[in-house]
Scaffold this motif. Sequence first.
Motif, PDB file in Angstrom:
ATOM      1  N   LYS A   1     -10.701  13.566   0.106  1.00  0.00           N
ATOM      2  CA  LYS A   1      -9.800  14.701   0.257  1.00  0.00           C
ATOM      3  C   LYS A   1     -10.620  15.819   0.882  1.00  0.00           C
ATOM      4  O   LYS A   1     -11.853  15.786   0.850  1.00  0.00           O
ATOM      5  CB  LYS A   1      -9.194  15.129  -1.074  1.00  0.00           C
ATOM      6  CG  LYS A   1     -10.170  15.743  -2.045  1.00  0.00           C
ATOM      7  CD  LYS A   1      -9.462  16.182  -3.311  1.00  0.00           C
ATOM      8  CE  LYS A   1     -10.460  16.834  -4.268  1.00  0.00           C
ATOM      9  NZ  LYS A   1      -9.830  17.317  -5.480  1.00  0.00           N
ATOM     10  N   GLY A   2      -9.918  16.766   1.483  1.00  0.00           N
ATOM     11  CA  GLY A   2     -10.672  17.827   2.126  1.00  0.00           C
ATOM     12  C   GLY A   2      -9.825  18.964   2.621  1.00  0.00           C
ATOM     13  O   GLY A   2      -8.607  19.007   2.425  1.00  0.00           O
ATOM     14  N   LYS A   3     -10.509  19.888   3.296  1.00  0.00           N
ATOM     15  CA  LYS A   3      -9.892  21.063   3.906  1.00  0.00           C
ATOM     16  C   LYS A   3     -10.179  21.025   5.394  1.00  0.00           C
ATOM     17  O   LYS A   3     -11.262  20.634   5.815  1.00  0.00           O
ATOM     18  CB  LYS A   3     -10.486  22.343   3.319  1.00  0.00           C
ATOM     19  CG  LYS A   3     -10.257  22.492   1.841  1.00  0.00           C
ATOM     20  CD  LYS A   3     -10.935  23.744   1.331  1.00  0.00           C
ATOM     21  CE  LYS A   3     -10.755  23.884  -0.168  1.00  0.00           C
ATOM     22  NZ  LYS A   3     -11.419  25.074  -0.674  1.00  0.00           N
ATOM     23  N   TRP A   4      -9.191  21.431   6.196  1.00  0.00           N
ATOM     24  CA  TRP A   4      -9.371  21.483   7.641  1.00  0.00           C
ATOM     25  C   TRP A   4      -8.962  22.873   8.133  1.00  0.00           C
ATOM     26  O   TRP A   4      -8.230  23.591   7.447  1.00  0.00           O
ATOM     27  CB  TRP A   4      -8.552  20.411   8.363  1.00  0.00           C
ATOM     28  CG  TRP A   4      -7.068  20.477   8.058  1.00  0.00           C
ATOM     29  CD1 TRP A   4      -6.400  19.816   7.070  1.00  0.00           C
ATOM     30  CD2 TRP A   4      -6.091  21.265   8.746  1.00  0.00           C
ATOM     31  NE1 TRP A   4      -5.072  20.140   7.098  1.00  0.00           N
ATOM     32  CE2 TRP A   4      -4.843  21.035   8.111  1.00  0.00           C
ATOM     33  CE3 TRP A   4      -6.138  22.150   9.820  1.00  0.00           C
ATOM     34  CZ2 TRP A   4      -3.674  21.652   8.526  1.00  0.00           C
ATOM     35  CZ3 TRP A   4      -4.958  22.762  10.234  1.00  0.00           C
ATOM     36  CH2 TRP A   4      -3.745  22.505   9.599  1.00  0.00           C
TER      37      TRP A   4
ATOM     38  N   GLU B   1     -14.085  19.704   5.967  1.00  0.00           N
ATOM     39  CA  GLU B   1     -15.023  19.284   4.931  1.00  0.00           C
ATOM     40  C   GLU B   1     -14.354  18.199   4.114  1.00  0.00           C
ATOM     41  O   GLU B   1     -13.149  18.243   3.888  1.00  0.00           O
ATOM     42  CB  GLU B   1     -15.383  20.456   4.018  1.00  0.00           C
ATOM     43  CG  GLU B   1     -16.093  21.574   4.717  1.00  0.00           C
ATOM     44  CD  GLU B   1     -16.339  22.767   3.805  1.00  0.00           C
ATOM     45  OE1 GLU B   1     -15.902  22.736   2.627  1.00  0.00           O
ATOM     46  OE2 GLU B   1     -16.953  23.726   4.270  1.00  0.00           O
ATOM     47  N   LEU B   2     -15.136  17.227   3.650  1.00  0.00           N
ATOM     48  CA  LEU B   2     -14.606  16.103   2.888  1.00  0.00           C
ATOM     49  C   LEU B   2     -15.289  15.991   1.531  1.00  0.00           C
ATOM     50  O   LEU B   2     -16.462  16.341   1.389  1.00  0.00           O
ATOM     51  CB  LEU B   2     -14.849  14.789   3.630  1.00  0.00           C
ATOM     52  CG  LEU B   2     -14.190  14.617   4.978  1.00  0.00           C
ATOM     53  CD1 LEU B   2     -14.690  13.340   5.648  1.00  0.00           C
ATOM     54  CD2 LEU B   2     -12.691  14.572   4.818  1.00  0.00           C
ATOM     55  N   GLN B   3     -14.539  15.469   0.579  1.00  0.00           N
ATOM     56  CA  GLN B   3     -15.085  15.123  -0.727  1.00  0.00           C
ATOM     57  C   GLN B   3     -14.634  13.703  -1.046  1.00  0.00           C
ATOM     58  O   GLN B   3     -13.443  13.397  -0.977  1.00  0.00           O
ATOM     59  CB  GLN B   3     -14.568  16.085  -1.792  1.00  0.00           C
ATOM     60  CG  GLN B   3     -15.044  15.754  -3.179  1.00  0.00           C
ATOM     61  CD  GLN B   3     -14.419  16.652  -4.228  1.00  0.00           C
ATOM     62  OE1 GLN B   3     -13.591  17.500  -3.943  1.00  0.00           O
ATOM     63  NE2 GLN B   3     -14.826  16.448  -5.457  1.00  0.00           N
ATOM     64  N   LYS B   4     -15.588  12.850  -1.375  1.00  0.00           N
ATOM     65  CA  LYS B   4     -15.267  11.460  -1.692  1.00  0.00           C
ATOM     66  C   LYS B   4     -14.609  11.393  -3.063  1.00  0.00           C
ATOM     67  O   LYS B   4     -15.099  11.948  -4.035  1.00  0.00           O
ATOM     68  CB  LYS B   4     -16.534  10.615  -1.673  1.00  0.00           C
ATOM     69  CG  LYS B   4     -16.278   9.147  -1.832  1.00  0.00           C
ATOM     70  CD  LYS B   4     -17.563   8.374  -1.655  1.00  0.00           C
ATOM     71  CE  LYS B   4     -17.291   6.899  -1.685  1.00  0.00           C
ATOM     72  NZ  LYS B   4     -18.489   6.139  -1.387  1.00  0.00           N
TER      73      LYS B   4
ATOM     74  N   ASP C   1     -22.229  12.505   8.227  1.00  0.00           N
ATOM     75  CA  ASP C   1     -22.748  12.261   6.873  1.00  0.00           C
ATOM     76  C   ASP C   1     -21.660  12.083   5.821  1.00  0.00           C
ATOM     77  O   ASP C   1     -21.855  12.415   4.652  1.00  0.00           O
ATOM     78  CB  ASP C   1     -23.675  13.404   6.448  1.00  0.00           C
ATOM     79  CG  ASP C   1     -24.868  13.553   7.370  1.00  0.00           C
ATOM     80  OD1 ASP C   1     -25.363  12.513   7.858  1.00  0.00           O
ATOM     81  OD2 ASP C   1     -25.302  14.691   7.617  1.00  0.00           O
ATOM     82  N   ASN C   2     -20.491  11.584   6.217  1.00  0.00           N
ATOM     83  CA  ASN C   2     -19.364  11.334   5.308  1.00  0.00           C
ATOM     84  C   ASN C   2     -18.855  12.586   4.600  1.00  0.00           C
ATOM     85  O   ASN C   2     -18.072  12.478   3.667  1.00  0.00           O
ATOM     86  CB  ASN C   2     -19.715  10.292   4.243  1.00  0.00           C
ATOM     87  CG  ASN C   2     -19.749   8.879   4.779  1.00  0.00           C
ATOM     88  OD1 ASN C   2     -19.525   8.637   5.954  1.00  0.00           O
ATOM     89  ND2 ASN C   2     -20.016   7.935   3.924  1.00  0.00           N
ATOM     90  N   VAL C   3     -19.282  13.787   5.003  1.00  0.00           N
ATOM     91  CA  VAL C   3     -18.877  14.985   4.264  1.00  0.00           C
ATOM     92  C   VAL C   3     -18.274  16.111   5.105  1.00  0.00           C
ATOM     93  O   VAL C   3     -17.682  17.030   4.558  1.00  0.00           O
ATOM     94  CB  VAL C   3     -20.042  15.571   3.433  1.00  0.00           C
ATOM     95  CG1 VAL C   3     -20.512  14.604   2.372  1.00  0.00           C
ATOM     96  CG2 VAL C   3     -21.195  16.000   4.317  1.00  0.00           C
ATOM     97  N   ALA C   4     -18.410  16.062   6.405  1.00  0.00           N
ATOM     98  CA  ALA C   4     -17.901  17.144   7.249  1.00  0.00           C
ATOM     99  C   ALA C   4     -17.634  16.600   8.643  1.00  0.00           C
ATOM    100  O   ALA C   4     -18.059  15.499   8.990  1.00  0.00           O
ATOM    101  CB  ALA C   4     -18.904  18.288   7.320  1.00  0.00           C
TER     102      ALA C   4
END
Length: 124
Positions: A75-78, A65-68, A47-50
């Motif tokens: 950008k995101g955290k892994w 997790e992703l943020q458009k 879903d383009n977010v995780a």
Amino acid sequence: MKRVFSELIGLMAILSILSCAKGSDQSAQNISGSWSGADWGNVVIKDNVAGSYTSTFNGQLGSFELQKITEQTYKGKWGESDGKRYGIFSLGVSKAGQTIAVTWDALDDSNRPRSGKSTWRRKR
């Protein structure tokens, strides 16, 4: 009557703007699906977010997790499942949508590279 007509025109303008904005979201690039990358293994974006990735130090599935940010950047955290290795990253999606340039930084205290670059390629 003139006031009602004015308010109706204003409402129609607002609805037109909202429908244009909604239409642009629908044409947004979909990065959901399966990818692969040398440093990340098999990558799945939902879903383009995780998502998740398989190439981890502990052998268990990692997650992110992703943020458009823009049409082609995220950008995101892994992090790995045990919480020992984690960090942040940015993704740049190619115009064709077949590759993603990944730039990552580790924020944990592990004794390994603190940053790097990788490329994910869409699986067919």
